[in-house]
Design a protein around this motif. Structure first.
Motif, mmCIF file in Angstrom:
data_model
loop_
_atom_site.group_PDB
_atom_site.id
_atom_site.type_symbol
_atom_site.label_atom_id
_atom_site.label_comp_id
_atom_site.label_asym_id
_atom_site.label_seq_id
_atom_site.Cartn_x
_atom_site.Cartn_y
_atom_site.Cartn_z
ATOM 1 N N GLY A 85 3.759 11.193 3.214
ATOM 2 C CA GLY A 85 4.527 11.318 1.974
ATOM 3 C C GLY A 85 4.454 10.046 1.134
ATOM 4 O O GLY A 85 4.351 10.102 -0.088
ATOM 5 N N GLN B 74 1.160 9.900 -0.437
ATOM 6 C CA GLN B 74 1.088 10.836 -1.558
ATOM 7 C C GLN B 74 1.732 10.216 -2.800
ATOM 8 O O GLN B 74 1.228 10.383 -3.909
ATOM 9 C CB GLN B 74 1.774 12.159 -1.185
ATOM 10 N N LEU B 75 2.825 9.484 -2.611
ATOM 11 C CA LEU B 75 3.468 8.834 -3.751
ATOM 12 C C LEU B 75 2.538 7.783 -4.378
ATOM 13 O O LEU B 75 2.456 7.662 -5.607
ATOM 14 C CB LEU B 75 4.791 8.192 -3.312
ATOM 15 N N ARG C 102 -0.716 7.903 -4.244
ATOM 16 C CA ARG C 102 -1.766 8.679 -4.900
ATOM 17 C C ARG C 102 -1.280 9.219 -6.246
ATOM 18 O O ARG C 102 -1.993 9.144 -7.252
ATOM 19 C CB ARG C 102 -2.184 9.821 -3.977
#
Lengths: 347, 380
Positions: free
Chosen positions: B153, B156-157, B159
C-alpha cells in the motif's frame, strides 16, 4: 450486455487514486453529478439525463484561510444523508465539506499535521514523521454521520446537523493500524442489518461497525498483507477488492469468507454495488471493468457470485468506476491520464 | 502524498539520463577518456554524500521546474555541454522513459526493482573507479534500508505520487513508437497478456465457501486477457537477478540513432499544462533548491579547450530547428534565480550562490558556453 455511450469530457485528467469517481443522481431535476480528482483540483460535471446539457465546475483544495496551496486531493465523494447531501473532499491537509453543488464550503477540518519542513536548516528528520499524512475513505452513515479515514488508521466520525454548518467531530475510532484506504455504509436500505459501516486499510484489515452515539466494533477481519483498496457493504455482506486483483466476499458480522474471486490481473481500484439488483462492479489497473451478480439470501444462509460481463478500456489504468443508478442499468468509468468519463448502458 | 518519493524519482531519472548520455558519447565518437570523465563526474555528483542526505529526508516532491533545474545542473557537472534544445530533448526522453516504467511496473513494489536495474547499470559504468563504487554501494544500502520494509500500500502511494507528477505528459518517443509500446496519441500501450504480477493469480476462478468456511464450489469464468502465471520475485538485495526488465538500458549499440523524438500530437484533446497557478511556493521551491544545490559538489569551471558539446540530434541544424519549433506548452520554465533579490531574502541561498560566484565570474548575460553556473541559472 452493456454498450458504450458518448463520453463526458472533463476539464482535467483523472489522477491515479482509489475510487476516483463519485456519482450523485438528482432525480427531481433529472441530473447526474460526477466528480473526478485531478491532483489538487476536483472536476465536477452535472449532466442532464437527455445528454444535452453539461455544466462544469472545478474546486481547488483551499485549505481554510491559507492561500492556494499545492495540497493534493486524495478523494472526493458525495455523502447522502436523509436530510441533506454534501460533497466531501479529503486531502493532505484536511477534510472539506461542500453543499452538493460545490457552491459553498460548509466545513473545514484541518488534519493534525507536523509543520512541513520548508525552511533551510530545520532538522527535518526529528520534526517530520516518515508516515504520509492525508485523509482518505469517506462514507455517510445512518441519519447524521459522515465518517472519514486518516493515514494514521484513525476514523473520524462527524455529526452532521440537518442544516447549517454546525458540524462536530463526535468520535475518533482507533482500531486500524495502517492507513485507511476506503469505507462504505450498508447500501441495501434494509433496517434488519446489524452492521452499518465497514472500513478497510493498507494491510487488508477490515473493521465492521455498528453506528450510534458511540460506534461499536462488531468484528475485525484480519488482513493478509495485501492492501484492500475498495470495499462495499450490502445486505450484511462485505465485498472487498485487493491489490492482488482478488475480490473477497465476507459475512460482515462473522467475518467468514463466502467467496474468493481471482478477478483481475492487477491492482483493483474500485468496487461498486447496485443495491436494488445486487450487481457488483469491479475495475482495476489491468484496464478491465467487470460486472458480477451477487446473490445474498439471508434466510437460506446463501451467498453466491457470478460473472456477467467484462469491458476492456484499452490502454487505460482504471481508477474509478460507479453505477449510475440503483439497478445497475448504467455505469461510468475514469482512468489515469484520461480527460473523460466513459459511460456504458445496458442494451 | 508519499514523502518517500523523491529518491526514486531522482535516481531513476538520473539513471535514464546516464543511459542516453552514454549512448550519445559513443555515437559522437568522443574520446573514451573524456567520455569516462563525463560519466564519472556526473555519477560522483549524483551520489554525493551530502546530497544524498538531503535527498533521503522525508519531503514532498519538487515542482517540475525545480527538478528540471536540478537535472540541468547535473548534466553540466562535468566538461560536457548541452545546448537548450538538446537538454530539452534529453529531459523529455528521461521523463517519458521513467513514466513508462512507473506505469507498467507489475506491482507498485516492483518500482524498487526498476530502481535497482538503474543502479546496477550505474555500478557497471563506474566499475573501474573504486571511490565512486563506494558511493554507489552506500546508495544501495540507503535504498534497501528505506524501501524494503514498506508495504504494498505504501509503494502504491509512492507510485500514485509519481503518476501525478508525470500526469498529462504525452510526448511521443520514437524508440517507444517503433517498439509499439506507445500509441501515436502519446499514450502507452497496456498489455493484457503475459505473466501476472508476483502474488497475483491468473484471473478466471470463483471459489465459494459454506457458512462454516468449507469450499463448496469452484467455477471458471472467461476473462478478457490472456495471462500466464507469475514469474519468480526479483532480488531486493544489493546484487541479484531483478527478473523484470523495466529500467534496464534500452539504448543499446544497435539502437544508436534511435533518439529521434516528436512533439505532442496535434489533435490531442488536451495540452500539457505548464504550471500556471499563482506561485506562493516560489520561495519554498527556492529553499528546496538551495538545499539541494548545497549538496551538489560542483566542478571547478573548465577551460574551453577541454570542454565539448554533445548533441542529441543528428545534426546541428536539426537541433536548431527543434528549438524553434518546440511547442510552447512543452517549455519547462526553468526556475530563474535572481541573485540580488534572493540574497536579501534567503541567507542560505545567498551563501550557496556566493560559493558559486567564487568559482566563476557572475555575469548578467548568460554565457554561450554555459560554463558559469550562476549565469546558466539566470539564463534558463
Amino acid at each position: 450486455m452493456y454498450h458504450k455511450e458518448k463520453s463526458i469530457q472533463i476539464k482535467s485528467s483523472a489522477s491515479a487514486l482509489y475510487n476516483n469517481l463519485s456519482v450523485l443522481r438528482i432525480a427531481p431535476r433529472c441530473l447526474t453529478y460526477f466528480t473526478v480528482v485531478h491532483a489538487n483540483v476536483v472536476n465536477m460535471v452535472s449532466a442532464s439525463w437527455d445528454g444535452l446539457n453539461f455544466s462544469h465546475r472545478q474546486l481547488q483544495s483551499k485549505e481554510g484561510s491559507i492561500a492556494a496551496s499545492s495540497s493534493l486531493i486524495m478523494q472526493a465523494s458525495w455523502c447522502v444523508l436523509p436530510s441533506r447531501e454534501l460533497l466531501v473532499l479529503t486531502s493532505q491537509k484536511g477534510i472539506q465539506m461542500y453543499e452538493s453543488d460545490g457552491s459553498i464550503m460548509v466545513y473545514w477540518h484541518a488534519l493534525d499535521t507536523p509543520e512541513t519542513p520548508t525552511v533551510v536548516g530545520v532538522n527535518i528528520s526529528s520534526a517530520h514523521p516518515a508516515q504520509a499524512v492525508f485523509a482518505r475513505g469517506i462514507a455517510a452513515v445512518q441519519e447524521n454521520f459522515i465518517c472519514v479515514g486518516v493515514s494514521t488508521g484513525f476514523i473520524l466520525v462527524f455529526d452532521i446537523p440537518s442544516k447549517g454548518s454546525n458540524i462536530m467531530l463526535s468520535e475518533v475510532l482507533e482500531e486500524h493500524r495502517e492507513s485507511i484506504t476506503d469505507m462504505a455504509s450498508e447500501c441495501s436500505g434494509s433496517l434488519e442489518s446489524v452492521a452499518d459501516l465497514v472500513t478497510a486499510d493498507d494491510s487488508g484489515a477490515l473493521c465492521v461497525w455498528k453506528s450510534g452515539e458511540d460506534f461499536q466494533l462488531l468484528n475485525k477481519i484480519p488482513g493478509f498483507e495485501v492492501c484492500c483498496s475498495s470495499v462495499k457493504l450490502w445486505k450484511g455482506t462485505v465485498a472487498a477488492g485487493y491489490g492482488s486483483g482478488q475480490i473477497r466476499i465476507y459475512e460482515a458480522v462473522t467475518g467468514i469468507v463466502r467467496a474468493e474471486v481471482n478477478a483481475h490481473a492487477r491492482w483493483i481500484y474500485s468496487l461498486d454495488i447496485a443495491p436494488f439488483s445486487g450487481l457488483l462492479l469491479s475495475a482495476a489497473e489491468d484496464s478491465l471493468v467487470q460486472v458480477w451478480h451477487l446473490t445474498v439470501i439471508p434466510e437460506a444462509n446463501s451467498v453466491e457470485i457470478q460473472h456477467l460481463y467484462s469491458e476492456c478500456v484499452t490502454d487505460t489504468q482504471i481508477c474509478g468506476a460507479k453505477f449510475c443508478d440503483g439497478e445497475g442499468h448504467a455505469f461510468a468509468v475514469t482512468g489515469y491520464d484520461l480527460s473523460e468519463i466513459i459511460r456504458y448502458t445496458q442494451e | 502524498m508519499s514523502s518517500k518519493t523523491l529518491p526514486l524519482l531522482f535516481i531513476n531519472l538520473g539513471g535514464e539520463m546516464l543511459y542516453i548520455l552514454d549512448q550519445r558519447l559513443r555515437a559522437q565518437n568522443i574520446p573514451s577518456d573524456k567520455a569516462r570523465k563525463v560519466m564519472n563526474d556526473i555519477i560522483t555528483t549524483m551520489f554525493n554524500k551530502k546530497f544524498l542526505e538531503e535527498l533521503f529526508k522525508p519531503q514532498e516532491l519538487y515542482s517540475k521546474r525545480a527538478l528540471r533545474t536540478v537535472f540541468d545542473r547535473l548534466a553540466h557537472a562535468s566538461i560536457m555541454r548541452l545546448n537548450q534544445a538538446s537538454m530539452d530533448k534529453l529531459y523529455d526522453l528521461m521523463t517519458m522513459a521513467f513514466k513508462y516504467q512507473v506505469l507498467l511496473c507489475p506491482r507498485p513494489k516492483d518500482m524498487l526493482l526498476v530502481t535497482f536495474n538503474h543502479m546496477d547499470a550505474i555500478r557497471d559504468f563506474v566499475r573501474d573507479s573504486p571511490s565512486i563504487l563506494n558511493q554507489v554501494d552506500e546508495t544501495y544500502r540507503q535504498l534497501i534500508e528505506m524501501y524494503t520494509p514498506l508495504s504494498g500500500g505504501e509503494f502504491q502511494l509512492i507510485r500514485q505520487t509519481l503518476l501525478i507528477f508525470f500526469q498529462d505528459m504525452h510526448i511521443r518517443v520514437s524508440i517507444f513508437l517503433k517498439d509499439k509500446v506507445q500509441n501515436s496519441n502519446g499514450r502507452f500501450v497496456l498489455p493484457t497478456s503475459g505473466p501476472v504480477p508476483y502474488g497475483t493469480q491468473i484471473p478466471g476462478l470463483i471459489r465459494t465457501f459454506s457458512c462454516t468456511g468449507e469450499e463448496v464450489n469452484r467455477v471458471q469464468f472467461r476473462s478478457a486477457g490472456n495471462y500466464t502465471a507469475a514469474l519468480r520475485e526479483g532480488s531486493f538485495e544489493m546484487h541479484g537477478d531483478r527478473v523484470i526488465k523495466l529500467g534496464t538500458n534500452m539504448y543499446g549499440v544497435s539502437r544508436a540513432v534511435e533518439t529521434h523524438m516528436s512533439g505532442t500530437s496535434r489533435n490531442s484533446s488536451q495540452h500539457t499544462k505548464v504550471n500556471t497557478a499563482p506561485n506562493p511556493l516560489a520561495k519554498k521551491e527556492l529553499n528546496l533548491l538551495a538545499q539541494l544545490m548545497g549538496g551538489l559538489d560542483m566542478q571547478k569551471p573548465v577551460g574551453s579547450d577541454t570542454s565539448f558539446r554533445v548533441n542529441l540530434f543528428a545534426t546541428d541544424e536539426e537541433e536548431e530547428e527543434a528549438l524553434m519549433s518546440r511547442p510552447a506548452e512543452l517549455s519547462y520554465e526553468v526556475i530563474n534565480i535572481q541573485a540580488a533579490k534572493d540574497q536579501q531574502t534567503n541567507a542560505e541561498l545567498a551563501r550557496i550562490m556566493g560559493e558559486f560566484a567564487d568559482e566563476g565570474e557572475p555575469s548578467a548575460t548568460p554565457s554561450s558556453k554555459g560554463d558559469e553556473l550562476l549565469a546558466m541559472m539566470d539564463g534558463l
